[in-house]
Enzyme design. Structure first.
Site, short mmCIF file in Angstrom:
data_model
loop_
_atom_site.label_atom_id
_atom_site.label_comp_id
_atom_site.label_asym_id
_atom_site.label_seq_id
_atom_site.Cartn_x
_atom_site.Cartn_y
_atom_site.Cartn_z
N THR A 57 0.86 -1.19 0.00
CA THR A 57 0.00 0.00 0.00
C THR A 57 0.89 1.24 0.00
O THR A 57 1.57 1.53 0.98
CB THR A 57 -0.91 0.03 1.24
OG1 THR A 57 -1.70 -1.15 1.27
CG2 THR A 57 -1.83 1.26 1.18
N LYS A 62 -0.09 5.41 8.41
CA LYS A 62 0.56 5.71 7.11
C LYS A 62 -0.50 5.86 6.02
O LYS A 62 -0.44 6.79 5.20
CB LYS A 62 1.53 4.55 6.79
CG LYS A 62 2.18 4.58 5.42
CD LYS A 62 1.61 3.55 4.43
CE LYS A 62 1.66 2.14 4.87
NZ LYS A 62 1.03 1.20 3.93
N LYS A 94 -7.19 1.96 -2.97
CA LYS A 94 -6.79 1.36 -1.70
C LYS A 94 -6.77 2.42 -0.58
O LYS A 94 -7.23 2.17 0.55
CB LYS A 94 -5.42 0.70 -1.86
CG LYS A 94 -4.78 0.20 -0.59
CD LYS A 94 -5.59 -0.92 0.06
CE LYS A 94 -4.99 -1.32 1.41
NZ LYS A 94 -5.90 -2.18 2.18
#
Ligand code: NDP
Ligand code: SSN
Length: 377
Positions: free
Chosen positions: A178, A321, A253
């Site tokens: 990701t 994150k 995502k």
């Protein structure tokens, strides 16, 4: 460009009847999966306003967020179309079970991980080992990477002994980490400069879906590589979307995980508020599970959160994150995301309290401080 590595090295056989499904040791490919791999059923879930706007409508952006379509193959993967030699870089919580499923499906897998000891269980299952991403890429037809964050994904792909150094025409690189779209695009550019193909393919689904081969792949990039690795994606996942240009998979995502992070923060507030007003939070979990805001995440994580237990499936540091990257994405298109911004602050507090490696549900701990005025009352 035609991929040159279609060889019958993966020995996994797809079930062709219900009896063979019952006999299969691998739950990852099932009639349900074949049915869910139906293009029309998936495409109906995509709102019309997301559909194929021309790339030229966003000429100043680093990559187009809008020019994509959703695709999923209706055809079952054919074993003789599996890429012959498969590399896997990054054997953390997600990478290990994903690589393991490939090995169990009969693929010829070569692994590398920064911490070498994590390769041992996979080598025991039959994986080969190479001592750098470059060597893995050089010895494999297609190489997957599942790294922690943008910096590690860049280092492993483009560093001194990075995968790009082992790439050449006919090979493919699939980054399932990701990361943000800009990072993905940079990696893609470096890989494609070697003549190889590139696919970004971040996954939705956590540790258990990774173990069960039930991940959801959000792919974008080289369509022919998507087609080539489809049988491998179907070993590791239950569905796959092809979203167009590199950056769209990353964006999808990040949007999903932005929603998830905010949901978990809100759920945490609800659990603590219920307790503060004398309710049983276990009952709240049950009530939520029966109503319109029911979500598997609440039912799975709620009972352990009530006990202040956070067994790590998705590390809190990765959720923070993803919120950070999602906020950057929102800023790049001037989209207000105040809820996600507030949630991000909460995850940052949780990190500062040493909870980075706990499950992201540990964000509730950041709320376990009574306000001064309230505690005096
Ligand atoms: N866990 C989850 O539920 C999900 C995670 N993701 C995403 O998948 C990715 C991996 O997640 P997960 O497996 O949970 O994370 P882990 O923290 O368990 O694993 C991270 C991997 O990245 C490697 N790594 C970290 N830094 C570097 C570096 N500088 N150079 C080389 N390798 C490095 C680690 O190597 P080492 O072993 O040496 O530390 C490890 O293999 C992340 O991007 C995450 O956001 C996506 C969906 C679900
Ligand atoms: O990136 C992590 C996602 C976790 C999940 O989808 O359950």
């Amino acid at each position: 460009m035609a991929m040159s590595f279609l060889k019958p090295h993966c020995t996994h056989r797809l079930p062709s009847s219900s009896s063979s499904i019952l006999n299969s040791p691998f739950p990852t490919i099932s009639p349900t999966k074949s049915l869910s791999a139906n293009g029309s059923s998936f495409s109906t879930r995509i709102p019309n306003h997301f559909r194929a706007l021309p790339i030229s409508s966003t000429p100043t952006k680093p990559f187009s967020f809008k020019a994509f379509s959703s695709q999923i193959s209706a055809s079952a993967p054919k074993p003789d179309e599996m890429p012959a030699r498969v590399g896997f870089l990054g054997l953390g919580i997600m990478g290990s079970p994903m690589a393991q499923n490939l090995i169990k499906a009969g693929c010829d897998v070569t692994v590398w991980n920064r911490t070498e000891s994590k390769c041992s269980p996979l080598i025991s299952l039959g994986a080969k080992y190479k001592s750098s991403p470059k060597e893995v890429a050089a010895s494999c037809d297609v190489t997957f990477a599942m790294l922690a964050d943008p910096q590690s994904a860049l280092d492993v792909a483009c560093g001194e002994h990075g995968a790009a150094k082992g790439m050449s025409p006919g090979k493919g690189y699939v980054d399932v980490s990701t990361v943000d779209g800009a990072t993905s695009k940079l990696i893609g550019t470096r890989i494609k400069a070697t003549g190889a193909l590139f696919l970004e393919a971040p996954v939705s689904g956590s540790k258990k879906p990774a173990e069960d081969g039930q991940l959801i792949f959000l792919t974008a990039g080289d369509r022919s590589l998507f087609e080539t690795v489809a049988p491998l994606l179907d070993v590791m996942g239950k569905s796959r979307f092809f979203l167009g240009d590199v950056g769209n998979g990353a964006a999808m995502k990040l949007v999903v995980n932005m929603i998830m992070g905010s949901m978990m923060a809100s759920f945490s507030e609800g659990l603590l508020l219920s307790e503060s007003v004398g309710l049983d939070p276990k009952v709240l979990v049950e009530v939520v599970s029966q109503g319109a805001i029911s979500a598997p995440m609440f039912s799975m994580k709620g009972p352990s959160m009530v006990q202040s237990l956070y067994p790590t499936a998705f590390p809190l540091k990765h959720q923070q994150k993803d919120l950070r990257l999602a906020l950057g994405l929102a800023e790049s298109v001037s989209q207000p995301t105040p809820i996600a911004a507030a949630a991000n602050e909460l995850y940052k507090v949780a990190k500062s309290r040493g909870l980075s490696d706990e499950d992201f549900s540990a964000v509730i701990e950041a709320l376990k401080v009574k306000l001064q005025s309230q505690s005096k009352e």
